[in-house]
Design an enzyme around this catalytic site. Structure first.
Site, short mmCIF file in Angstrom:
data_model
loop_
_atom_site.label_atom_id
_atom_site.label_comp_id
_atom_site.label_asym_id
_atom_site.label_seq_id
_atom_site.Cartn_x
_atom_site.Cartn_y
_atom_site.Cartn_z
N SER A 49 -23.44 -13.27 -154.45
CA SER A 49 -22.13 -13.52 -153.62
C SER A 49 -22.48 -13.81 -152.03
O SER A 49 -21.80 -13.92 -151.27
CB SER A 49 -21.11 -12.28 -153.55
OG SER A 49 -22.30 -11.00 -153.17
N THR A 161 -19.36 -9.67 -149.47
CA THR A 161 -20.00 -10.11 -148.37
C THR A 161 -21.24 -9.26 -147.81
O THR A 161 -20.96 -8.19 -147.79
CB THR A 161 -18.88 -10.28 -147.14
OG1 THR A 161 -18.34 -11.45 -147.89
CG2 THR A 161 -19.62 -10.67 -146.02
N THR A 179 -21.71 -15.05 -146.42
CA THR A 179 -21.21 -14.84 -148.03
C THR A 179 -20.95 -16.12 -148.53
O THR A 179 -20.76 -17.13 -147.76
CB THR A 179 -19.79 -14.13 -147.62
OG1 THR A 179 -19.22 -14.07 -149.01
CG2 THR A 179 -18.80 -15.20 -146.89
N ARG A 189 -11.48 -23.62 -149.20
CA ARG A 189 -11.13 -22.37 -148.89
C ARG A 189 -12.16 -21.56 -147.90
O ARG A 189 -13.19 -21.62 -148.20
CB ARG A 189 -10.93 -21.48 -150.00
CG ARG A 189 -10.56 -20.16 -149.74
CD ARG A 189 -11.35 -19.07 -149.58
NE ARG A 189 -10.91 -17.73 -149.54
CZ ARG A 189 -11.98 -16.50 -149.36
NH1 ARG A 189 -12.94 -16.87 -149.35
NH2 ARG A 189 -11.23 -15.33 -149.07
N THR A 212 -15.31 -7.00 -145.48
CA THR A 212 -15.43 -7.48 -146.85
C THR A 212 -14.23 -7.25 -147.86
O THR A 212 -13.31 -6.40 -147.65
CB THR A 212 -16.85 -6.88 -147.64
OG1 THR A 212 -17.01 -7.55 -148.76
CG2 THR A 212 -16.88 -5.48 -147.93
N GLY A 213 -14.28 -7.78 -148.93
CA GLY A 213 -13.08 -7.95 -149.73
C GLY A 213 -12.43 -9.18 -149.77
O GLY A 213 -12.93 -10.17 -149.25
N1 ASP Z 1 -14.59 -11.22 -147.51
C1 ASP Z 1 -15.15 -12.55 -148.42
C2 ASP Z 1 -14.32 -13.59 -148.40
O1 ASP Z 1 -12.94 -13.33 -148.67
C3 ASP Z 1 -15.47 -11.99 -149.66
C4 ASP Z 1 -16.11 -10.58 -149.83
O2 ASP Z 1 -16.36 -9.99 -148.93
O3 ASP Z 1 -16.03 -10.12 -150.93
O4 ASP Z 1 -14.72 -14.77 -148.72
#
Ligand code: ASP
Length: 301
Positions: A49, A161, A179, A189, A212-213
């Protein structure tokens, strides 16, 4: 703050914290330490990731997002949709240091990185390619809106991330995040991670926070800046993270959707840390001080 401290997201945060602490031990700045932490994860091919080995977008192209911020000056830099350069956080640092701008995207970011001497390479590892093919096939094989198709799509949204926050004995703060974004994302995106105030915000006068997320949910509420403002108004890093997660949940309610998976970390100038998450699973993160690195888990708010 009595001693240097580093906090980073997810179990691979241990790798980041170790690298960042090593930089601090060599008298490097908190900003250099945070970038070194992110870079150690960008270099790890087993992390799918971040950086080299990150899962590609829907077209099979790895596009990286990253940013950095320094809490004394509020200087910051970022890149989005960067292709062929694994050290996205270091490129974001150069944007900060060498241009009058904050953010470069896409081909412009790649050309800038190349001009700065970064090596161009294929970031798609054999393992990431195989995983991308598997997920593509899983989505394609499930009809319409079936439960399994939704599960396959959910897997597509699961991604992590690396966000690193570092503080030194004088209370100086800095952060970096990097990330490859949501796996199989729509080409072009951009998530929260390269957006100052969403994926990262750092101010020595108040604190540092990173997310993150599912980035869309962090962008929607300005997650990291909001956490820093909560600390500025006197909340602890832990209370600030919980307040932001509560805001994510409230925003989801207003939109009539279940809250997406989001997690936050925070650090204040006194060296106190916090972490919180939505969802039904815990959120692991690493915290390092001079002589020890520990893995903790935040439970959902
Ligand atoms: N926050 C990151 C994104 O939306 C992905 C992640 O951290 O899981 O690209």
């Amino acid at each position: 703050m009595g001693e240097s401290i580093v906090i980073a997201t997810w179990p691979f945060g241990e790798t980041a914290v170790r690298a960042a602490l090593a930089e601090l031990a060599r008298q490097r700045s908190v900003l250099e330490a945070a970038v070194a932490g992110a870079q150690a994860v960008e270099d790890d091919p087993t992390v799918n990731s971040v950086g080299y080995g990150g899962l590609p977008n829907a077209l099979g192209i790895v596009q990286l997002d990253a940013c950095v911020m320094e809490g004394t000056t509020l200087n910051c830099g970022s890149v989005a949709g960067l292709e062929n350069v694994r050290h996205a956080a270091a490129v974001a640092l150069r944007v900060m240091q060498r241009t009058p701008h904050v953010m470069l995207v896409g081909e412009g970011a790649r050309q800038f990185a190349q001009g700065e001497g970064f090596r161009l390479e294929n970031l798609l590892s054999p393992a990431a390619l195989a995983e991308w093919q598997r997920r593509k096939a899983a989505i394609a094989s499930e009809p319409g809106n079936s439960r399994r198709r939704r599960a396959a799509r959910k897997e597509e949204l699961s991604h992590d991330t690396v966000a690193v926050l570092a503080g030194d004995r004088r209370g100086k703060l800095a952060g970096a995040c990097s990330t490859s974004g949501l796996a199989l994302k729509m080409p072009g995106r951009v998530g929260d991670s390269p957006l100052i105030g969403a994926g990262l915000y750092v101010d020595d006068a108040a604190g540092a926070a990173a997310g993150t997320g599912v980035g869309e949910e962090i962008i929607r509420i300005g997650g990291s800046l909001l956490a820093v403002e909560e600390m500025r108004s006197g909340r602890t890093p832990q209370a600030a993270c919980e307040a932001v997660i509560a805001r994510v949940i409230a925003a989801a309610k207003r939109r009539g959707v279940p809250p997406a998976r989001v997690a936050l970390i925070a650090l204040d100038p006194a060296g106190r840390v916090g972490a919180a998450c939505t969802g039904d699973t815990d959120f692991p993160y690493a915290v390092g001080r001079k002589d020890r690195i520990e893995l903790f888990t935040a439970t959902p708010v």
